[in-house]
Scaffold this motif. Structure first.
Motif, PDB file in Angstrom:
ATOM      1  N   ALA A 197      42.662  45.364  -3.876  1.00 44.17           N
ATOM      2  CA  ALA A 197      41.836  44.193  -3.459  1.00 44.17           C
ATOM      3  C   ALA A 197      40.573  43.959  -4.085  1.00 44.17           C
ATOM      4  O   ALA A 197      39.753  43.290  -4.163  1.00 44.17           O
ATOM      5  CB  ALA A 197      41.514  44.107  -2.299  1.00 44.17           C
ATOM      6  N   GLY A 198      40.489  44.816  -5.452  1.00 42.35           N
ATOM      7  CA  GLY A 198      39.558  44.564  -6.486  1.00 42.35           C
ATOM      8  C   GLY A 198      38.585  45.574  -6.335  1.00 42.35           C
ATOM      9  O   GLY A 198      38.156  46.222  -5.179  1.00 42.35           O
ATOM     10  N   SER A 199      37.963  45.964  -7.384  1.00 36.73           N
ATOM     11  CA  SER A 199      36.862  47.050  -7.266  1.00 36.73           C
ATOM     12  C   SER A 199      35.533  46.434  -7.168  1.00 36.73           C
ATOM     13  O   SER A 199      35.410  45.173  -6.854  1.00 36.73           O
ATOM     14  CB  SER A 199      36.500  47.650  -8.875  1.00 36.73           C
ATOM     15  N   ASP A 200      34.609  47.217  -6.727  1.00 34.38           N
ATOM     16  CA  ASP A 200      33.211  47.022  -6.477  1.00 34.38           C
ATOM     17  C   ASP A 200      32.724  45.761  -7.400  1.00 34.38           C
ATOM     18  O   ASP A 200      32.168  44.831  -7.136  1.00 34.38           O
ATOM     19  CB  ASP A 200      32.029  47.872  -6.044  1.00 34.38           C
ATOM     20  N   ARG A 201      33.048  46.410  -8.771  1.00 32.55           N
ATOM     21  CA  ARG A 201      32.247  45.540  -9.906  1.00 32.55           C
ATOM     22  C   ARG A 201      32.874  43.931  -9.952  1.00 32.55           C
ATOM     23  O   ARG A 201      32.132  43.113  -9.999  1.00 32.55           O
ATOM     24  CB  ARG A 201      32.623  46.144 -11.057  1.00 32.55           C
ATOM     25  N   LEU A 202      34.245  44.207  -9.494  1.00 31.71           N
ATOM     26  CA  LEU A 202      34.719  42.707  -9.669  1.00 31.71           C
ATOM     27  C   LEU A 202      34.457  41.909  -8.632  1.00 31.71           C
ATOM     28  O   LEU A 202      34.235  40.553  -8.788  1.00 31.71           O
ATOM     29  CB  LEU A 202      36.372  43.023  -9.855  1.00 31.71           C
ATOM     30  N   ILE A 203      34.432  42.449  -7.327  1.00 30.84           N
ATOM     31  CA  ILE A 203      34.002  41.548  -5.981  1.00 30.84           C
ATOM     32  C   ILE A 203      32.617  41.060  -6.396  1.00 30.84           C
ATOM     33  O   ILE A 203      32.339  40.116  -5.831  1.00 30.84           O
ATOM     34  CB  ILE A 203      34.361  42.421  -4.950  1.00 30.84           C
ATOM     35  N   ASP A 204      31.819  42.001  -6.698  1.00 27.04           N
ATOM     36  CA  ASP A 204      30.442  41.592  -6.792  1.00 27.04           C
ATOM     37  C   ASP A 204      30.423  40.408  -8.065  1.00 27.04           C
ATOM     38  O   ASP A 204      29.395  39.600  -8.125  1.00 27.04           O
ATOM     39  CB  ASP A 204      29.608  42.695  -7.183  1.00 27.04           C
ATOM     40  N   ALA A 205      31.126  40.449  -8.787  1.00 25.58           N
ATOM     41  CA  ALA A 205      31.124  39.446  -9.928  1.00 25.58           C
ATOM     42  C   ALA A 205      31.722  37.959  -9.599  1.00 25.58           C
ATOM     43  O   ALA A 205      30.933  36.849  -9.937  1.00 25.58           O
ATOM     44  CB  ALA A 205      32.011  39.760 -11.075  1.00 25.58           C
ATOM     45  N   LEU A 206      32.617  37.970  -8.446  1.00 28.45           N
ATOM     46  CA  LEU A 206      33.308  37.075  -8.128  1.00 28.45           C
ATOM     47  C   LEU A 206      32.629  36.438  -6.924  1.00 28.45           C
ATOM     48  O   LEU A 206      32.817  35.168  -6.598  1.00 28.45           O
ATOM     49  CB  LEU A 206      34.693  37.269  -7.802  1.00 28.45           C
ATOM     50  N   VAL A 207      31.926  37.003  -6.174  1.00 29.28           N
ATOM     51  CA  VAL A 207      31.141  36.702  -4.652  1.00 29.28           C
ATOM     52  C   VAL A 207      29.594  36.791  -4.987  1.00 29.28           C
ATOM     53  O   VAL A 207      29.225  37.967  -5.311  1.00 29.28           O
ATOM     54  CB  VAL A 207      31.796  37.698  -3.639  1.00 29.28           C
TER      55      VAL A 207
END
Length: 283
Positions: free
Chosen positions: A220-230
């Protein structure tokens, strides 16, 4: 184009919005209410929301070429425009191959759909496309008023502005959650889009173009990706993250609220964003 979308847009699905909520969103400063998740071709809800408001623009994000007949959509556009001139924007998208069994030739299919809308008299400057990749963005710039990309970052907005050029609308949408605890915020995000949408090829391919790796996209996505999208955190932090799209070339920022109470989230975001924007652009 003669339509005022405002600084902020609220992205909501049919079950999340009603006429009273639309009036409140207008009151707190949203310029546009975007109807998400393939609204039906009759666009009845869009008309009802316009009936309940005074200045608010209503847009679709987006009508789906596989499920919304172009001729019916065009007739709906003309009905709404006659009743509420200058307050409706038609967002069009190709959907996802994971959902539609008939999905094929997305570029050509979307071009053909736009041709049908134009033939039925829908002005090109009242249409935008859910474009992510370079080819779709260039087509959006040449055939419509611009692009309404979703599940993107400010870096995508910078690249999209270059591809679209000046004078075209760029209306990115970004997820937002008022939650100061990063761990809780990421958990919420992973249980909803964006976390649940990472297996969708259109989104995943776009994120790879932006430099995210297979490790970022796994599960469900890395922290890096989630933080970039949200955009998550306290309201001022969320506002700063959202306004990064404006600095990158967006004309307007759409807010996808996450959490159990999307309307309350949208209210908090509006207050913080407008306060931050006043500091950036003092009168």
């Amino acid at each position: 184009m003669n339509i005022d979308l405002g600084l902020l847009g609220a992205h909501l699905r049919e079950h999340e919005v009603n006429m009273a909520a639309a009036a409140e969103l207008e009151r707190v400063g949203y310029g546009t209410l975007w109807l998400d998740a393939s609204p039906p071709a009759d666009l009845v809800l869009a008309e009802e929301l316009l009936d309940a408001t005074i200045r608010l623009v209503v847009g679709t994000s987006v009508v789906n070429v596989w499920t919304a007949d172009a001729d019916t959509v065009a007739a709906s556009y003309h009905r709404i425009e006659a009743k509420h001139p200058g307050r409706f924007l038609l967002g069009v998208g190709i959907g996802h191959r994971e959902v539609h069994t008939e999905y094929a030739s997305p570029y050509d299919t979307l071009v053909s759909y736009l041709d049908r809308l134009a033939h039925a008299g829908v002005p090109t400057d009242r249409t935008v496309v859910a474009a992510l990749g370079p080819r779709m963005l260039r087509m959006a710039g040449s055939r419509t008023a611009g692009a309404i990309p979703g599940m993107v970052t400010p870096e995508h907005t910078r690249r999209a502005r270059t591809l679209l050029g000046a004078g075209k609308l760029l209306l990115p949408g970004h997820f937002a959650l008022i939650e100061p605890d990063a761990g809780r915020a990421r958990a919420v995000a992973r249980s909803a889009p964006p976390g649940t949408a990472l297996g969708v090829a259109n989104y995943a391919n776009n994120l790879r173009r932006l430099g995210f790796t297979e490790d970022d996209l796994s599960g469900a996505g890395s922290d890096r990706l989630i933080d970039a999208l949200v955009a998550h955190g306290d309201p001022p932090t969320v506002a700063t993250r959202l306004l990064a799209h404006r600095a990158a070339g967006a004309d307007h920022v759409g807010v996808y609220p996450l959490g159990d109470d999307p309307i309350t989230t949208l209210f908090a975001v509006a207050e913080a964003v407008h306060a931050a924007d006043r500091r950036i652009r003092p009168s």
